[in-house]
Design a protein around this motif. Structure first.
Motif, PDB file in Angstrom:
ATOM      1  N   GLU A 187       0.740  -1.344  -0.134  1.00  0.00           N
ATOM      2  CA  GLU A 187      -0.016  -0.136  -0.043  1.00  0.00           C
ATOM      3  C   GLU A 187       0.941   1.268  -0.120  1.00  0.00           C
ATOM      4  O   GLU A 187       0.454   2.215  -0.706  1.00  0.00           O
ATOM      5  CB  GLU A 187      -0.918  -0.166   1.367  1.00  0.00           C
ATOM      6  N   HIS A 188       1.843   1.217   0.777  1.00  0.00           N
ATOM      7  CA  HIS A 188       2.873   2.352   0.903  1.00  0.00           C
ATOM      8  C   HIS A 188       3.666   2.819  -0.505  1.00  0.00           C
ATOM      9  O   HIS A 188       3.707   3.658  -0.957  1.00  0.00           O
ATOM     10  CB  HIS A 188       3.869   2.032   2.008  1.00  0.00           C
ATOM     11  N   SER A 189       3.793   1.667  -1.225  1.00  0.00           N
ATOM     12  CA  SER A 189       4.648   1.596  -2.250  1.00  0.00           C
ATOM     13  C   SER A 189       3.859   2.065  -3.451  1.00  0.00           C
ATOM     14  O   SER A 189       3.925   2.987  -4.053  1.00  0.00           O
ATOM     15  CB  SER A 189       4.962   0.233  -2.611  1.00  0.00           C
ATOM     16  N   LEU A 190       2.504   1.724  -3.333  1.00  0.00           N
ATOM     17  CA  LEU A 190       1.462   2.076  -4.531  1.00  0.00           C
ATOM     18  C   LEU A 190       1.120   3.643  -4.002  1.00  0.00           C
ATOM     19  O   LEU A 190       0.853   4.595  -5.050  1.00  0.00           O
ATOM     20  CB  LEU A 190       0.012   1.536  -4.260  1.00  0.00           C
ATOM     21  N   ASP A 191       1.277   4.079  -2.899  1.00  0.00           N
ATOM     22  CA  ASP A 191       0.699   5.572  -2.602  1.00  0.00           C
ATOM     23  C   ASP A 191       2.049   6.290  -2.882  1.00  0.00           C
ATOM     24  O   ASP A 191       1.875   7.393  -3.511  1.00  0.00           O
ATOM     25  CB  ASP A 191       0.636   5.778  -1.049  1.00  0.00           C
ATOM     26  N   GLU A 192       3.283   5.890  -2.855  1.00  0.00           N
ATOM     27  CA  GLU A 192       4.170   6.571  -3.272  1.00  0.00           C
ATOM     28  C   GLU A 192       4.516   6.605  -5.151  1.00  0.00           C
ATOM     29  O   GLU A 192       4.628   7.643  -5.763  1.00  0.00           O
ATOM     30  CB  GLU A 192       5.508   5.929  -3.056  1.00  0.00           C
ATOM     31  N   GLN A 193       3.982   5.508  -5.680  1.00  0.00           N
ATOM     32  CA  GLN A 193       3.823   5.624  -7.167  1.00  0.00           C
ATOM     33  C   GLN A 193       2.948   6.424  -7.555  1.00  0.00           C
ATOM     34  O   GLN A 193       3.021   7.268  -8.390  1.00  0.00           O
ATOM     35  CB  GLN A 193       3.790   4.052  -7.655  1.00  0.00           C
TER      36      GLN A 193
END
Length: 112
Positions: free
Chosen positions: A89-95
């Motif tokens: 989720e964090h990675s998707l939020d960053e992307q």
């Protein structure tokens, strides 16, 4: 003749009494042996039941230990899955933030 028949009758009665008493001894011996066999059978049965109960208790304890171990492993896996979910989720939020930033830069570049 009368005395002879009376003597034979008394002898017959005495012999019959002896046989009956002798049979009582045999019956008593048989009963005693049967009681001994029944007693030893009872003790063996109680021993076997006790052994079975002990084995069942041991297996129950082993089963409880395995269940606790499985619960612990499940909790670990659940924690790892939750951590990976949070990372994703964090990675998707960053992307997504990076894409929004690029889109904003691209829109600013096109607007100029």
């Amino acid at each position: 003749m009368k005395n002879f028949l009376l003597g034979v009758s008394l002898f017959g009665n005495a012999a019959l009494a002896y046989l009956l008493l002798k049979d009582d001894d045999r019956v008593a011996d048989f009963k005693e042996k049967a009681n001994d066999v029944a007693g030893s059978g009872k003790s063996k049965a109680q021993e076997f039941v006790g052994y079975g109960k002990q084995k069942a208790a041991d297996l129950t304890e082993v089963g409880k230990g395995k269940a606790q171990e499985a619960k612990g492993k499940f909790a670990q896996l659940k924690g790892k899955a939750a951590a990976k979910k949070d990372d994703a989720e964090h990675s998707l939020d960053e992307q997504l933030a990076d894409l929004e930033e690029r889109a904003t830069e691209a829109n600013d570049g096109v607007a100029d």
